[in-house]
Scaffold this active site. Structure first.
Site, short mmCIF file in Angstrom:
data_model
loop_
_atom_site.label_atom_id
_atom_site.label_comp_id
_atom_site.label_asym_id
_atom_site.label_seq_id
_atom_site.Cartn_x
_atom_site.Cartn_y
_atom_site.Cartn_z
N ILE A 48 0.84 -1.19 0.00
CA ILE A 48 0.00 0.00 0.00
C ILE A 48 0.88 1.25 0.00
CG2 ILE A 48 -1.95 -1.11 1.16
CD1 ILE A 48 -1.01 0.52 3.71
N ASP A 49 2.13 1.11 0.45
CA ASP A 49 3.00 2.29 0.59
C ASP A 49 3.33 2.95 -0.75
OD1 ASP A 49 2.95 1.55 3.18
OD2 ASP A 49 5.11 1.28 3.43
P1 FBP Z 1 4.57 -3.76 3.30
O1 FBP Z 1 5.69 -2.87 2.91
O2 FBP Z 1 4.97 -5.09 3.74
O3 FBP Z 1 3.52 -3.81 2.23
O4 FBP Z 1 3.82 -3.12 4.56
C1 FBP Z 1 3.50 -1.79 4.57
C2 FBP Z 1 2.87 -1.38 5.87
O5 FBP Z 1 1.47 -1.38 5.78
C3 FBP Z 1 3.40 -0.01 6.26
O6 FBP Z 1 2.63 1.01 5.71
C4 FBP Z 1 3.39 -0.07 7.76
O7 FBP Z 1 4.39 0.74 8.31
C5 FBP Z 1 3.71 -1.50 8.04
O8 FBP Z 1 3.23 -2.23 6.95
C6 FBP Z 1 3.06 -1.99 9.30
O9 FBP Z 1 3.58 -3.23 9.60
P2 FBP Z 1 2.92 -4.29 10.55
O10 FBP Z 1 1.84 -4.94 9.74
O11 FBP Z 1 4.01 -5.23 10.84
O12 FBP Z 1 2.38 -3.58 11.74
#
Ligand code: FBP
Length: 708
Positions: free
Chosen positions: A228-229
């Site tokens: 999503i980033d």
């Molecule tokens: P990905 O890079 O694995 O797609 O994850 C993005 C994200 O949603 C970030 O925006 C956020 O900082 C992180 O995952 C949160 O991680 P977690 O699910 O481990 O809390």
């Protein structure tokens, strides 16, 4: 007459068709989603596809990538093309029975199920005997051989639905020889021909290493750009865009934007709160930028813009004195809080003591002083783990223990000049920050060495400083709410007082147009009384007239905030139509890459910003995208994250609208209402605004291109 109480037969009620319908797990939206067949790119209309090697795209190769990934570093961009027939034994190879494994890695992103559906449909169409396995709970499923064979029923149940619920996800990295051996063993046991890794930059990095290793086992490894980033964006060395956006970004941004736009409406209705909205995006601020475009919130911070900040006054001063001042570059937390306060104070002066601020989750990464702490602490933790062969967090479970360890390091720096990692000054500065923030900065890194920004209460840190500074401004008398002249006059007249006489005493700008701002010297009832006394409007010891007191109270702001975090909710949203179509075609692309024997490639779709008829499925070589980066205190080969380009059209458009969207003038705000994600009907937007804006130059440059 009292009505007799009706006796309900609960069993009968529960069996009533209307109750059954109301409590069913399925609803029309779900059924519509499952039934929807996303359109396929033109090339997939043909019975076969082939890959055309595109040597026109160049990459600058990293020496270390050449060394560590020799089997796949020479890969090129491959364009998927449709064919009615294949030469020689091509058709036989295309249609051979295969075993394919697919895994989700990292955080969920809307559209993942459609990647599986696209791959499954294409694989089964080519050969119904082909088996597709889904590895359970992320890469652990590969290591531990936990997989489920996908069936029509399972795939159909999740078509066009959000989340990664079908097979779950995890963040494990296959990064040790043991994990690699176990993974290879799993692939052997399942007789896999191909392994598909749906993940972000780190997971696609992992895919490249698996491709390198598994070439010897004849297992092809294909990556899919998910997050999503929105920070997986690929260009070649000449700047040609090959992958403009990872999947899931559009849905998450639209979901956040809908909620934040609702807050814009609420805040401008009861006009008493500032809503502080932290939005996900671990490092890059792409999501915040898209939210700004979608909602026109009053203030949106963009991390990359803050890092780009130069304090011109400071720089000029240093230049005049013929010296360098490196502190003039980049923004400090303190300065940032001042910038936010300025916006709040200006809106208040226009009569608007409310609004909406968007803060990207990863903003701290771009604040120099915090970035230094993050890097130093990363290195300290990694060195401790390595030297002691123990886990830092297990050894020092409480914050006090960790702080004590840091104190000992500072002590060491005083005794040993060669030890530079943690100085007394670092220790002092670190001890100055609130405990909850210290805990945040010391949080455990993920298996890829990433800092867990989502767990840190960034907004609390920033807003704490903002609150402190606003208190100072209030004391100075420069944070005041502007009042409508007509309102002021009405209140005084109804109390039989002369508005003009009092106006001169209360306001510096009584005889100008615009909201009335109370004089800075008036900061309490006492100072108000003194001002009236000085003007002879009341006698010493008289009380301030109630109407004037009312006006005074109206002009004194109280800063009330509501804090929100938008992340997991948008990540779990059902995908937009854009993400449904994009991901289904990514799944089809994955099969084309597998069928043509590719490995070490990432499936992508070029021209996402253009009309659907111009979308071009392709394979991007992963190894050439790698570079060296600090992870867990060491240099590691990874795919470079794409952060917001401050020269991009999308950012420049937001920047140019900052003043308008801040709306620090009397009158209406300029909020935009994106509305909820709509799956049916015609009003759903076709693609992210960032994508459309950033393509303006690029689409114009493409020969004969332009939107259809
Ligand atoms: P990905 O890079 O694995 O797609 O994850 C993005 C994200 O949603 C970030 O925006 C956020 O900082 C992180 O995952 C949160 O991680 P977690 O699910 O481990 O809390």
């Amino acid at each position: 007459m009292a009505r007799q109480k009706q006796i309900i037969n609960l069993e009968e009620i529960l069996n009533h068709p209307q109750v059954q319908k109301a409590t069913d797990d399925t609803n029309k939206e779900l059924l519509d989603r499952r039934k929807y067949s996303p359109p396929k790119c033109d090339v997939f209309a043909k019975p076969y596809t082939v890959l055309r090697q595109m040597d026109t795209y160049r990459f600058e190769l990293d020496k270390e990538a050449e060394k560590q990934l020799p089997n796949i570093i020479g890969n090129s961009v491959q364009l998927v093309e449709g064919r009615d027939a294949l030469e020689g034994d091509g058709a036989e190879r295309y249609e051979k029975k295969r075993h394919i494994g697919i895994v989700f890695s990292g955080g969920p992103a809307p559209g993942g199920h459609n990647v599986i559906a696209g791959l499954y449909d294409a694989a089964k169409k080519a050969n119904p005997q082909t088996r597709v396995y889904g590895f359970l709970v992320g890469p652990d499923g590969i290591i531990e051989n936990e997989a489920v064979e996908l069936s029509d029923d399972l795939v159909d149940a999740y078509r066009n639905l959000g989340g990664f619920t079908m097979i779950k996800t995890g963040r494990t990295k296959i990064d040790t020889p043991e994990k690699m051996t176990l993974s290879r063993e799993t692939c052997r046991r399942l007789e896999l021909d191909a392994l598909v890794i749906v993940g972000g930059d780190d997971s696609n990095t992992n895919a490249a290493f698996l491709a390198q290793e598994m070439l010897a086992d004849n297992v092809q490894v294909i990556g899919v750009p998910k997050t999503i980033d929105g920070d997986i964006q690929v260009r070649d060395a000449d700047g040609n865009v090959l992958c403009a956006m990872s999947f899931g970004f559009h849905t998450a941004a639209r979901a956040f934007a809908n909620s934040i736009s609702n807050l814009c409406t609420d805040s401008s209705s009861d006009i008493k709160y500032w809503h502080i909205c932290k939005v996900m995006g671990r490092v890059a601020s792409h999501l915040a930028l898209e939210v700004a475009l979608q909602t026109h919130a009053n203030m949106t911070l963009i991390g990359e813009d803050l890092a780009d900040y130069t304090d011109k006054e400071r720089l000029e001063k240093a230049q005049k004195q013929d010296r360098s001042d490196y502190h003039a570059y980049g923004m400090t937390l303190r300065h940032l809080s001042r910038v936010i306060c300025e916006g709040i104070v200006r809106r208040a002066a226009a009569g608007k003591n409310y609004g909406v601020i968007v803060i990207p989750e990863g903003v701290l990464e771009f604040i120099n002083e915090i970035q230094v702490f993050i890097i130093k602490l990363n290195t300290i933790i990694a060195e401790y783990n390595q030297t002691h062969d123990k886990d830092f967090h297990a050894s020092f479970p409480r914050l006090e223990d960790k702080l004590e360890y840091l104190r000992r390091l500072a002590q060491r720096s005083r005794e040993d000049a060669s030890f530079k990692l943690w100085h007394t000054r670092d220790d002092d500065l670190f001890n100055d920050i609130p405990a909850f923030f210290q805990e945040g900065l010391l949080m455990e890194r993920d298996s890829h060495g990433n800092f867990p920004f989502s767990q840190v209460e960034t907004e609390k840190v920033i807003m704490g400083l903002v609150q402190d500074y606003l208190n100072i401004l209030k004391e100075e008398g420069t944070y005041k709410i502007g009042l409508h002249k007509s309102y002021y006059q009405k209140i005084l007249q109804s109390a039989g007082l002369d508005p003009a006489q009092y106006g001169e005493a209360l306001f510096d700008n009584y005889n100008t147009d615009g909201p009335l701002i109370m004089k800075p010297a008036i900061i309490s009832l006492k100072t108000l009384g003194q001002e009236l006394e000085n003007r002879g409007l009341i006698q010493k010891g008289d009380k301030v007239p109630p109407a004037v007191e009312k006006i005074y109270k109206k002009s004194m702001p109280s800063f009330k905030t509501q804090i929100h975090f938008y992340g997991y909710d948008g990540r779990g949203n059902d995908p937009t139509r854009f993400d449904c179509i994009y991901t289904y075609n990514l799944g089809l692309t994955v099969f084309s890459l597998i069928a043509a024997g590719a490995t070490g490639q990432m499936a992508a779709i070029k021209n996402l910003e253009m009309d659907f008829s111009r979308w071009e499925p392709l394979g991007i070589p992963i190894a050439p995208l790698m570079h060296l980066e600090e992870r867990k205190g060491r240099l590691a080969l990874v795919i470079e994250k794409s952060v917001v380009d401050v020269d991009s059209i999308a950012f420049q458009v937001v920047k140019a609208h900052r003043e308008k969207w801040l709306a620090a003038t009397p009158g209406v705000d300029h909020f935009r209402r994106p509305g909820p994600i709509r799956f049916t009907g015609k009003s759903e937007e076709e693609r992210p605004l960032t994508l459309e804006l950033n393509a303006i130059g690029a689409t114009d440059k493409q020969a004969g291109a332009g939107k259809d």
